[in-house]
Design a protein around this motif. Structure first.
Motif, PDB file in Angstrom:
ATOM      1  N   SER A  75       0.833  -1.205   0.000  1.00 10.30           N
ATOM      2  CA  SER A  75       0.000   0.000   0.000  1.00 10.30           C
ATOM      3  C   SER A  75       0.865   1.251   0.000  1.00 10.30           C
ATOM      4  O   SER A  75       2.032   1.233   0.400  1.00 10.30           O
ATOM      5  N   THR A  91      -3.367   4.303  -2.278  1.00  9.95           N
ATOM      6  CA  THR A  91      -4.083   3.035  -2.403  1.00  9.95           C
ATOM      7  C   THR A  91      -3.937   2.218  -1.133  1.00  9.95           C
ATOM      8  O   THR A  91      -2.929   2.309  -0.432  1.00  9.95           O
ATOM      9  N   ARG A 109      -3.892  -1.752  -0.492  1.00  8.90           N
ATOM     10  CA  ARG A 109      -3.796  -2.987  -1.266  1.00  8.90           C
ATOM     11  C   ARG A 109      -3.821  -4.186  -0.328  1.00  8.90           C
ATOM     12  O   ARG A 109      -3.096  -4.222   0.668  1.00  8.90           O
ATOM     13  N   THR A 119      -7.835  -3.696  -4.223  1.00  7.57           N
ATOM     14  CA  THR A 119      -7.128  -2.431  -4.092  1.00  7.57           C
ATOM     15  C   THR A 119      -8.129  -1.287  -4.050  1.00  7.57           C
ATOM     16  O   THR A 119      -8.845  -1.045  -5.029  1.00  7.57           O
TER      17      THR A 119
END
Length: 373
Positions: free
Chosen positions: A70, A74, A76, A94
């Motif tokens: 991440s 974002t 993730r 995501t």
């Protein structure tokens, strides 16, 4: 780069005796020693090759780790699908922060040998529950396809088609809609230098039409004096490139985000060249092209973003930055004999430039969306 906040590692039971396991990322780049990440990378690569017929997007565990982590834009998360002790699929979720977390990319990849058992359907239900819980309103996914005898699907744009194969049938059954078709194109360098004169001639034609502009180039990391201009063009890429009805969020880029992107590219082992057109009178960067190469010099080259700002179109700047980029790239990486790029089928101006240069279609992909109630 920000370290991912891994989900509490609990196991979810799936049909046919399969289980879903969160992937806990190791903290260091020597991730190849981590058995779970090794298995994840291996199955991810095999699933991509089964879907596309190519291994161009394969990553080692070490290369993959920065992509899974991440960052400030974002969140993730990843899982492995296990059948017994064997990894038979991988899952990616995501969440994009550009629109406040309302959009997420959701990928479920299952090896062909494990398909048809209800595993993907059960994982999809879990991801949709997770998405709704976190306030996500739209899911997105991009798929690749090899030619089949199946009937074809045409998106609402009317441009291009993909087969109604196993992947398409699965997404349709889950309530997804095909919004756009991408063309995968390839440029191959010959063993001699017979292509160079023709490519130089196209560059010179573009240069003659681009009065008042000049070409500037750099390798990542981006020089400080180019950060602001590059960031502005990256922002415009998210709004100006054809997006059909995908509804992808507008991205806001600044110098820090460019540096973060550069760090991720370099951590993954990429060499990246940016070729831009600068408006001489104002110093504004108004078009750019990216070429990247991962690993050995004989690996495939990827042509990533290419954009000409709308207010500077009509001066052959797209042809200018593409040909200038290819010419200098080939001088520095002559052993990379293939260049791969993706374009929306309705993006005729960019496809025309690629075709003029000598790119040919080798595959197609689908851009899919699901609106969550």
């Amino acid at each position: 780069m920000t370290t991912a906040q891994n989900e509490t590692p609990f196991v979810i039971d799936l049909p046919s005796g399969a289980t879903l396991h969160p992937l806990v990322l190791p903290a260091r780049a020597d991730a190849g020693r981590d058995g779970a990440l090794l298995a994840y990378a291996d199955v991810r690569n095999r699933c991509l090759e089964e879907a596309s017929g190519r291994d161009d997007d394969a990553f080692s565990a070490e290369e993959l780790l920065p992509l899974l982590t991440s960052d400030s834009h974002t969140t993730r998360r990843q899982w492995r699908i296990l059948h017994g002790e064997r990894t038979v699929g991988v899952v990616v979720f995501t969440v994009l922060h550009d629109d406040g977390g309302a959009t997420a990319v959701s990928v479920i990849s299952v090896l062909k040998q494990a398909q048809g058992r209800g595993i993907g359907t059960a994982v999809a239900a879990h991801l949709e529950h997770l998405a709704r819980t976190e306030g996500v309103r739209t899911l997105q996914v991009w798929t690749e396809h090899v030619p089949t005898e199946d009937p074809v699907l045409v998106p609402p744009t009317g441009f291009g088609s993909i087969p109604r194969d196993h992947t398409s049938r699965f997404l349709l059954a889950q309530g997804w809609t095909l919004e756009q078709v991408d063309r995968v194109s390839e440029y191959r360098w010959s063993t001699g230098d017979d292509q160079m004169p023709a490519l130089r001639a196209q560059y010179e034609t573009a240069q003659a039409a681009a009065t008042g502009y000049r070409v500037v180039q750099w390798l990542l990391p981006t020089p400080d004096e180019r950060l602001a201009g590059y960031a502005w063009m990256k922002s415009r890429m998210s709004t100006d490139a054809p997006d059909a009805d995908m509804g992808s969020p507008e991205e806001t880029w600044d110098a820090d985000r460019v540096r973060e992107q550069d760090e991720r590219w370099l951590d993954m082992g990429y060499t990246v060249q940016v070729t831009a057109a600068e408006h001489i009178a104002t110093g504004e960067l108004c078009a750019y092209n990216e070429l990247s190469l991962k690993g050995a010099d004989d690996s495939v080259t990827e042509q990533n973003d290419t954009l000409v700002l709308a207010e500077h179109r009509g001066h052959r700047l797209g042809l200018l930055v593409k040909t200038a980029g290819l010419l200098s790239w080939h001088e520095g990486h002559p052993r990379s004999t293939r260049v791969i790029t993706y374009n929306a089928e309705e993006n005729r101006p960019m496809l025309s430039i690629n075709e003029q240069i000598g790119f040919v279609p080798i595959g197609y992909g689908g851009a899919w969306k699901k609106a969550l109630a």
